[in-house]
Enzyme design. Structure first.
Site, mmCIF file in Angstrom:
data_model
loop_
_atom_site.group_PDB
_atom_site.id
_atom_site.type_symbol
_atom_site.label_atom_id
_atom_site.label_comp_id
_atom_site.label_asym_id
_atom_site.label_seq_id
_atom_site.Cartn_x
_atom_site.Cartn_y
_atom_site.Cartn_z
ATOM 1 N N ASP A 53 0.918 -1.258 -0.078
ATOM 2 C CA ASP A 53 0.213 0.011 0.113
ATOM 3 C C ASP A 53 1.023 1.438 -0.167
ATOM 4 O OD1 ASP A 53 -2.575 1.452 0.363
ATOM 5 O OD2 ASP A 53 -1.694 1.973 2.242
ATOM 6 N N THR B 119 -2.928 5.052 -4.431
ATOM 7 C CA THR B 119 -1.956 5.846 -3.574
ATOM 8 C C THR B 119 -0.645 5.549 -4.178
ATOM 9 O OG1 THR B 119 -1.712 4.023 -1.856
ATOM 10 C CG2 THR B 119 -2.982 5.805 -1.187
ATOM 11 N N THR B 120 -0.357 4.483 -4.721
ATOM 12 C CA THR B 120 0.799 3.957 -5.451
ATOM 13 C C THR B 120 0.963 4.581 -6.871
ATOM 14 O OG1 THR B 120 0.867 2.006 -4.341
ATOM 15 C CG2 THR B 120 2.379 2.347 -6.067
ATOM 16 N N ASP C 132 -9.137 0.325 1.887
ATOM 17 C CA ASP C 132 -9.260 0.536 0.460
ATOM 18 C C ASP C 132 -10.379 0.174 -0.379
ATOM 19 O OD1 ASP C 132 -6.619 1.658 0.805
ATOM 20 O OD2 ASP C 132 -5.653 0.386 -0.573
#
Length: 543
Positions: A74, A107-108, A405
């Site tokens: 994450d 988020t990545t 998520d």
């Protein structure tokens, strides 16, 4: 003057400035050199995260200073736990955090995109283009990408009676996580949790009503959704009944103990008679407290504070089951779920302030003798708890992040039900659109447009690379097919299912998430391109 860092001098207008000792030895980066230093720092962060992108992305292991181990892919968690010193790298951490707070997913991807944009910006700086023109061009290209995303987005049915499409979306989010061995089960739990607490009229989801609890032991497959509240406590006395039905709950924030003198005077017990009188007084007070709870009609007392063995024994004798040391957030959730009121004093307890639950039971786990309370069939059935099991603490923590998520993605669909297709299909489609738009621009910004288009392609390249495919060959093939067939759902076949059509593979992302990624990454890059100098508070430059 020996203690001063430098000497004070005045220019011809009488303005003071400091002459620094060893000034010729001090180095300072300004202008293009400063920009290149910023870009290098941001790119190193993006390159670290790039290998974690997609369903075949690799995990990172972080070891904290006190030896705690975290294994995750994450992006927000990796960056949060990285020890980052460079100021621009810290901005990348904040970028990922803001994507996590707002969307909960991507988020990545947002960090990889920002890194790719900065890499392209560096090449434009080498061509002699001013950073402001690059930043403005990127902003125009981002606006063009957002418009194109809205054009290629599909409307998505959010229907309480047909949850399958939502489950498919949640499965896309969980595809790259550690929980993907019980992929569908986790997706169903996340969807059911959100749909239980969602207000479909206002199109809103209150996350306060969803609690995620974890307990070491068992397998990930043992994870369940409890329509009620799970509390990591047990009944205060081992002989109290383990299952209660049609329970009236007194929710107390006052301790089961005699009132203490509020003054500074102390009470001296000098004789046996005094001690007996004090003991009788205590017993009388305990009796009174238990009687007040029983008279209100309560069949279970949940107390925020503890009580001693004497009070505990009395509660058992009076057949009033009790739970002690229940934390503040749990107390609030129990009050919401059972429709009860939190009572701060025994005197204020009345039948209308009691909460109701159809079933309260104590669970015990295997050989560890761990106990937990489950409060179910509550008045307000909209409070739910996701109860995660796993082999060790690390797995449970990662499962919690994954479920978060998935919850966020389903919530986003309830709020805005438009979607685009994953597997980098949306990025490739936007890259083609921006490249076509660049041909229509005659000003210098066309270079920024083409650079933005190339940066968007870094996402499919990273996905293909992480999946063991030939990156350039795969991207070229998909891009050519998108142009030829005009199908914006064609993406990288990461799971090697034999089709590039993400519509067929049910790989779906929310439009809101994708737009937010592009907008946030562009805003950060624009900010970095405008920084040509870093001055820290302890800077010795005295201007």
């Amino acid at each position: 003057m020996a203690s001063m860092p430098g000497t004070l001098a005045f220019d011809e207008y009488g303005r003071p400035f400091i002459i620094i000792r060893d000034e010729e030895k001090q180095k300072r980066l300004t202008g293009v050199n400063a920009l290149k230093s910023h870009i290098m720092a941001a790119r190193s962060i993006a390159n670290t995260l790039k290998t974690s992108l997609g369903p075949k992305g690799l995990d990172k292991m972080m070891v904290s200073s006190d030896g705690d181990v975290t294994v995750t892919n994450d992006g927000a968690t990796i960056l949060k736990q990285m020890d980052v010193d460079h100021e621009i790298a810290k901005l990348m951490v904040q970028l990922s955090q803001s994507q996590d707070d707002e969307i909960g997913d991507g988020t990545t991807g947002v960090v990889v995109l920002a890194g790719a944009l900065l890499e392209q910006a560096e090449q434009l700086l080498d061509k002699g283009i001013h950073p402001i023109r690059i930043a403005d061009g990127f902003e125009l290209a981002a606006a063009c990408a957002v418009r194109h995303l809205e054009k290629i987005s599909d409307s998505f049915p959010v229907d309480v009676n047909n949850l399958e499409p939502l489950i498919q979306t949640a499965m896309t989010t969980l595809g790259s996580k550690i929980v993907n061995k019980c992929h569908r089960q986790m997706a169903e739990i996340a969807v059911n949790a959100v749909m239980t607490v969602a207000d479909m009229e206002k199109r809103d989801v209150n996350f306060e009503l969803i609690k995620v609890e974890g307990k070491v032991g068992g397998r990930l497959e043992d994870t369940v959704l409890v329509k009620g509240v799970v509390v990591d406590k047990d009944f205060s006395h081992p002989q109290m009944p383990k299952v209660l039905r049609d329970v009236k709950i007194a929710i107390l924030t006052c301790p089961f103990e005699p009132p203490k003198p509020k003054t500074k005077h102390k009470l001296d017990v000098t004789s046996v008679e005094d001690y007996r009188a004090l003991r009788e007084y205590e017993q009388e007070k305990f009796d009174e407290m238990v009687k007040q709870v029983k008279d209100a009609g309560a069949t279970l007392a949940i107390c925020q504070w503890g009580f001693d063995d004497e009070a505990n024994h009395l509660l058992l004798q009076r057949q009033l089951p009790a739970v002690r040391w229940v934390g503040g957030p749990e107390i609030e959730l129990i009050a919401i779920a059972t429709g009860g009121r939190i009572v701060p004093r025994f005197e204020e307890l009345s039948p209308d302030k009691l909460g109701f639950a159809g079933l309260v039971r104590e669970l015990s786990f295997g050989t560890t003798k761990d106990h937990m309370l489950v409060i179910e069939e509550c008045k307000n059935s909209r409070a739910v708890t996701i109860f995660i099991r796993g082999g060790n603490k690390m797995i449970i923590e990662e499962a919690k992040r994954s479920i978060h998520d998935a919850l966020c993605v389903v919530r986003n669909l309830v709020v805005d039900n438009r979607i685009v297709y994953g597997g980098a299909a949306a990025e490739i489609s936007c890259a083609i659109a921006i490249s076509e738009e660049a041909d229509k621009i005659s000003s210098l910004e066309q270079y920024a447009f083409r650079a933005f288009s190339d940066a968007l392609e870094s996402i499919p390249l990273a996905l293909a690379e992480n999946s063991g495919l030939s990156p350039i060959h795969t991207l070229t093939e998909v891009k050519a097919r998108q142009v030829k067939e005009g199908n914006p759902a064609l993406g990288i076949d990461c799971m090697l299912k034999g089709t590039c059509d993400m519509k067929e593979q049910h790989v779906i992302e929310t439009l809101h998430s994708k737009k937010q990624q592009i907008v946030l990454a562009t805003q950060l890059v624009k900010m970095i391109l405008k920084i040509d100098d870093i001055r820290s508070p302890n800077d010795s430059m005295g201007f």
